[in-house]
Design an enzyme around this catalytic site. Sequence first.
Site, short mmCIF file in Angstrom:
data_model
loop_
_atom_site.label_atom_id
_atom_site.label_comp_id
_atom_site.label_asym_id
_atom_site.label_seq_id
_atom_site.Cartn_x
_atom_site.Cartn_y
_atom_site.Cartn_z
N ASP A 1 -10.07 -9.05 -3.22
CA ASP A 1 -10.17 -7.46 -3.01
C ASP A 1 -10.91 -7.30 -1.75
O ASP A 1 -11.53 -8.16 -1.00
CB ASP A 1 -10.97 -6.58 -4.30
CG ASP A 1 -12.19 -7.40 -4.66
OD1 ASP A 1 -12.69 -8.49 -4.11
OD2 ASP A 1 -12.35 -7.04 -5.78
N ASP B 1 -19.17 -3.41 -16.46
CA ASP B 1 -18.06 -2.56 -17.36
C ASP B 1 -16.81 -3.47 -17.54
O ASP B 1 -15.80 -2.78 -18.15
CB ASP B 1 -17.59 -1.24 -16.71
CG ASP B 1 -17.20 -1.46 -15.29
OD1 ASP B 1 -16.62 -2.35 -14.77
OD2 ASP B 1 -16.73 -0.53 -14.69
N HIS C 1 -14.99 -5.20 -15.53
CA HIS C 1 -13.94 -4.96 -14.59
C HIS C 1 -13.56 -6.31 -14.04
O HIS C 1 -14.48 -7.29 -13.65
CB HIS C 1 -13.70 -3.98 -13.59
CG HIS C 1 -14.80 -3.95 -12.53
ND1 HIS C 1 -15.83 -3.03 -12.50
CD2 HIS C 1 -14.92 -4.94 -11.51
CE1 HIS C 1 -16.54 -3.23 -11.56
NE2 HIS C 1 -15.94 -4.46 -10.83
N GLU D 1 -10.63 -1.40 -12.48
CA GLU D 1 -11.68 -0.68 -13.36
C GLU D 1 -11.09 -0.56 -14.76
O GLU D 1 -10.07 -0.49 -14.92
CB GLU D 1 -11.82 0.57 -12.59
CG GLU D 1 -12.22 0.73 -11.10
CD GLU D 1 -13.79 0.37 -10.83
OE1 GLU D 1 -14.39 -0.47 -11.89
OE2 GLU D 1 -14.33 0.62 -10.09
C1 GLP Z 1 -17.28 -5.98 -7.28
C2 GLP Z 1 -16.11 -6.99 -7.08
C3 GLP Z 1 -15.89 -7.89 -8.27
C4 GLP Z 1 -17.21 -8.51 -8.84
C5 GLP Z 1 -18.07 -7.42 -9.29
C6 GLP Z 1 -19.38 -7.92 -10.07
O1 GLP Z 1 -16.82 -4.91 -8.19
N1 GLP Z 1 -14.86 -6.42 -6.74
O2 GLP Z 1 -15.07 -8.84 -7.70
O3 GLP Z 1 -16.82 -9.44 -9.83
O4 GLP Z 1 -18.50 -6.58 -8.01
O5 GLP Z 1 -19.86 -8.33 -8.86
P1 GLP Z 1 -21.37 -9.16 -9.08
O6 GLP Z 1 -21.07 -10.52 -9.05
O7 GLP Z 1 -22.47 -8.89 -7.83
O8 GLP Z 1 -22.08 -8.68 -10.13
#
Ligand code: GLP
Length: 268
Positions: free
Chosen positions: A72, A141, A143, A148
């Site tokens: 992304d 959450d 995702h 989402e």
């Molecule tokens: C963002 C990214 C996801 C990632 C998520 C969790 O939303 N788009 O790809 O998995 O954050 O992030 P973290 O690994 O910092 O908890």
Amino acid sequence: MRIVIKPEQQEVAAWTANYIIEKINAANPTTDNPFILGLPTGSSPVMAYKEMIKRHQQGEVSFKNVVTFNMDEYVGLDEHHPQSYHAFMHDHLFDHIDIPKENINILNGNAADLAVECQRYEDKMKSYGGIDLFLGGIGPDGHIAFNEPGSSLVSRTRVKSLNYDTIVANARFFDNDVTKVPTTALTVGVGTVMDAKEVLLIITGYNKARALREVVEGGINHMWTVSMLQMHQHAILACDDHATMELQAQTVKYFKEIEEVILGNGPK
Ligand code: GLP
């Protein structure tokens, strides 16, 4: 679904990096037949990337014939902005390994036509025969990428509005100022991730515990989009003990025992 549980984040990172390296080396990739690796940003993969860099520097893996696709990217953030996912990937991985520039694919959140950009990305993945291994993280959450809660479980790469929770969660990368967090992103879809031959998610920390419970013990549900991995033939969740705190004790025991059997420590 395979669930690998290690005591701490560091061990999860080492296990994950080793798994990816073994996959790349086993594929013995060439220019004409590269290994196609999907990659995430976020804090979850940072230690694994460090480990991959270290192992690369020790001469244990080359990324010359690896082609990457990131999950992304924010819309409207300059790719040189320190919090863009372009910048993140270069800082945390690409600038420290031998991957050729042309092998790196990241969605362009500044494309003139975002829908065309998303289709181009999907088409390019297909042109390689799909993703061999998609590494990912998850949001609190549940995702994956920016899919989402409520996202279609067969979604493809598209423009996505971020929800309030995600904007708040990501504010820590923008001076803790929610107003600085972009509100729109381009993201691969749940269906795009599901098409990968293999999916490996890093899930660490207590703030992911509720999501892990829903994803593993709950049913398939678009409110916890990672739960769709229950339908994937080769999905692995690499977790630390902290993330498993909301799982039933018998679930943890069950998956830990399977790993012991894999290691040859089954019942004697
Ligand atoms: C963002 C990214 C996801 C990632 C998520 C969790 O939303 N788009 O790809 O998995 O954050 O992030 P973290 O690994 O910092 O908890």
